[in-house]
Design a protein around this motif. Structure first.
Motif, PDB file in Angstrom:
ATOM      1  N   TYR A   1       0.693   6.907  -6.885  1.00  8.23           N
ATOM      2  CA  TYR A   1      -0.476   7.674  -7.330  1.00  8.23           C
ATOM      3  C   TYR A   1      -0.507   9.081  -6.755  1.00  8.23           C
ATOM      4  O   TYR A   1      -1.241   9.939  -7.262  1.00  8.23           O
ATOM      5  CB  TYR A   1      -1.756   6.887  -7.034  1.00  8.23           C
ATOM      6  CG  TYR A   1      -1.908   5.764  -8.040  1.00  8.23           C
ATOM      7  CD1 TYR A   1      -2.442   5.997  -9.296  1.00  8.23           C
ATOM      8  CD2 TYR A   1      -1.444   4.485  -7.751  1.00  8.23           C
ATOM      9  CE1 TYR A   1      -2.533   4.991 -10.236  1.00  8.23           C
ATOM     10  CE2 TYR A   1      -1.535   3.466  -8.689  1.00  8.23           C
ATOM     11  CZ  TYR A   1      -2.083   3.721  -9.930  1.00  8.23           C
ATOM     12  OH  TYR A   1      -2.158   2.720 -10.880  1.00  8.23           O
TER      13      TYR A   1
ATOM     14  N   CYS B   1      -4.429  -3.663  -8.149  1.00  5.96           N
ATOM     15  CA  CYS B   1      -5.235  -3.697  -6.921  1.00  5.96           C
ATOM     16  C   CYS B   1      -6.685  -4.005  -7.268  1.00  5.96           C
ATOM     17  O   CYS B   1      -7.261  -3.391  -8.170  1.00  5.96           O
ATOM     18  CB  CYS B   1      -5.133  -2.350  -6.202  1.00  5.96           C
ATOM     19  SG  CYS B   1      -6.200  -2.192  -4.770  1.00  5.96           S
TER      20      CYS B   1
ATOM     21  N   HIS C   1      -5.418   0.143 -11.200  1.00  6.96           N
ATOM     22  CA  HIS C   1      -4.368   0.771 -10.389  1.00  6.96           C
ATOM     23  C   HIS C   1      -3.349  -0.311 -10.047  1.00  6.96           C
ATOM     24  O   HIS C   1      -3.701  -1.313  -9.417  1.00  6.96           O
ATOM     25  CB  HIS C   1      -4.960   1.374  -9.111  1.00  6.96           C
ATOM     26  CG  HIS C   1      -5.985   2.443  -9.375  1.00  6.96           C
ATOM     27  ND1 HIS C   1      -7.320   2.166  -9.565  1.00  6.96           N
ATOM     28  CD2 HIS C   1      -5.857   3.789  -9.483  1.00  6.96           C
ATOM     29  CE1 HIS C   1      -7.976   3.299  -9.774  1.00  6.96           C
ATOM     30  NE2 HIS C   1      -7.122   4.296  -9.731  1.00  6.96           N
TER      31      HIS C   1
ATOM     32  N   THR D   1      -5.226  -8.988  -5.476  1.00  3.63           N
ATOM     33  CA  THR D   1      -4.477  -8.473  -6.623  1.00  3.63           C
ATOM     34  C   THR D   1      -4.701  -9.388  -7.823  1.00  3.63           C
ATOM     35  O   THR D   1      -5.210 -10.512  -7.684  1.00  3.63           O
ATOM     36  CB  THR D   1      -2.958  -8.418  -6.327  1.00  3.63           C
ATOM     37  OG1 THR D   1      -2.478  -9.746  -6.083  1.00  3.63           O
ATOM     38  CG2 THR D   1      -2.661  -7.525  -5.135  1.00  3.63           C
TER      39      THR D   1
ATOM     40  N   ILE E   1       1.068  -1.572  -9.530  1.00  2.00           N
ATOM     41  CA  ILE E   1       2.486  -1.287  -9.278  1.00  2.00           C
ATOM     42  C   ILE E   1       3.301  -2.400  -9.919  1.00  2.00           C
ATOM     43  O   ILE E   1       2.759  -3.462 -10.263  1.00  2.00           O
ATOM     44  CB  ILE E   1       2.798  -1.201  -7.768  1.00  2.00           C
ATOM     45  CG1 ILE E   1       2.290  -2.449  -7.035  1.00  2.00           C
ATOM     46  CG2 ILE E   1       2.230   0.059  -7.161  1.00  2.00           C
ATOM     47  CD1 ILE E   1       2.627  -2.494  -5.571  1.00  2.00           C
TER      48      ILE E   1
ATOM     49  N   ASN F   1       0.829  -1.217   0.000  1.00  5.56           N
ATOM     50  CA  ASN F   1       0.000   0.000   0.000  1.00  5.56           C
ATOM     51  C   ASN F   1       0.861   1.263   0.000  1.00  5.56           C
ATOM     52  O   ASN F   1       0.459   2.300  -0.544  1.00  5.56           O
ATOM     53  CB  ASN F   1      -0.938   0.011   1.201  1.00  5.56           C
ATOM     54  CG  ASN F   1      -2.148  -0.893   1.001  1.00  5.56           C
ATOM     55  OD1 ASN F   1      -2.515  -1.201  -0.138  1.00  5.56           O
ATOM     56  ND2 ASN F   1      -2.754  -1.321   2.092  1.00  5.56           N
TER      57      ASN F   1
ATOM     58  N   LEU G   1       1.736   1.808  -3.633  1.00  6.47           N
ATOM     59  CA  LEU G   1       0.573   2.339  -4.354  1.00  6.47           C
ATOM     60  C   LEU G   1       0.343   3.810  -4.018  1.00  6.47           C
ATOM     61  O   LEU G   1       0.066   4.630  -4.903  1.00  6.47           O
ATOM     62  CB  LEU G   1      -0.673   1.529  -3.995  1.00  6.47           C
ATOM     63  CG  LEU G   1      -0.818   0.144  -4.640  1.00  6.47           C
ATOM     64  CD1 LEU G   1      -1.888  -0.670  -3.933  1.00  6.47           C
ATOM     65  CD2 LEU G   1      -1.155   0.271  -6.119  1.00  6.47           C
TER      66      LEU G   1
END
Length: 273
Positions: free
Chosen positions: A191, A269, A224, A256, A226, A184, A187
């Motif tokens: 973003y 995500c 979204h 995920t 990574i 997290n 992420l």
């Protein structure tokens, strides 16, 4: 008085008496009729009162039944209170899990959005005369755009127990959720950068911004994600065999999904509601 007028006088009084008797009869008949009407009205009132009393009696019976049920519930709660072990509750308080699910933010309802739009429209119409003053005060500044930061949701104990043993290996529940915290972070950092204007970024973040845009494809539209580089830059999460096992568990639990392409593995995500 003349003798010839006596019979006439008698007749006159007789006529008057007959008239009086007739009037008395009429008056008695009228009283009888009024008495019947009053009696019928009283009878109707008694019937209505009887119906109301029956209705109230049935309502009273229902209230007594509800009160009896509530009293039983109260007695059950009292018995449960007496049976509770305070020491076990204290044990729970002293051993709260370190990873608790976070509340999910819900979108505003259509009614709330309509009300907000209406209030904005009314305020803008009312403040038209003050637009020059506001412009002079704000000097062309715009409000910062809200940036959406995606986040993985913790897995539950039940979900972890349903994961096959060959996937878990020696991993425990807390290790998986600690790994979620690290992912997290990646992420969030990514973003945050994507939510900023390129002109406000320094050289390092500008290169990252361009790299993030290059990693997007038609398959990542609306996603979204990574990649390995983001995890290495922003977290302490190690992509060794244990780390790969964690990613496999997250994919198995629906947190995920992998999007491959362009020699990249993207960890997207999945929103859980």
């Amino acid at each position: 008085m003349e003798l010839g007028s006596l019979p006439m006088l008698m007749n006159h009084f007789c006529e008057k008496l007959e008239g009086i008797h007739f009037m008395i009869d009429l008056k008695e008949n009228k009283r009888a009729e009024e008495g019947e009407e009053e009696e019928s009205t009283c009878q109707e009132l008694i019937e209505h009162l009887s119906e109301d009393i029956d209705t109230l009696s049935s309502i009273l019976v229902d209230i007594k039944s509800v009160l009896k049920q509530r009293q039983q519930k109260v007695d059950e709660m009292k018995a449960l209170t007496h049976s509770l072990d305070i020491s076990s509750l204290q044990h729970l308080m002293d051993n709260i899990p370190p990873h608790l699910p976070k509340p999910v933010k819900t979108d505003p309802t259509p009614l709330q959005s309509c009300e907000s739009e209406t209030s904005v429209a009314s305020s803008s119409s009312n403040d038209k005369e003050n637009i020059p003053n506001k412009r002079s005060r704000s000097r062309g500044r715009k409000h910062a755009k809200a940036v959406y930061i995606p986040a993985l949701v913790y897995i539950t104990v039940e979900e972890f127990e349903e994961v096959p043993k060959y996937m878990k290996g020696r991993l425990n529940y807390n290790q998986v959720n600690t790994a979620i915290d690290e992912l997290n972070k990646a992420l969030s950092e990514k973003y945050k950068i994507l939510g900023m204007k390129r002109t406000t970024l320094n050289d390092v973040n500008r290169k990252r911004y361009e790299r993030y845009k290059e990693q997007e494809s038609k398959d990542t539209k609306g996603e979204h994600f990574i990649v390995d580089t983001d995890i290495k830059e922003f977290t302490n999460f190690k992509l060794d065999s244990v780390g790969r096992s964690v990613l496999t568990i997250l994919r198995h639990c629906g947190r995920t999904k992998e999007i491959r392409g362009g020699r990249l593995t993207r960890y997207a995500c999945i929103e859980v509601y």
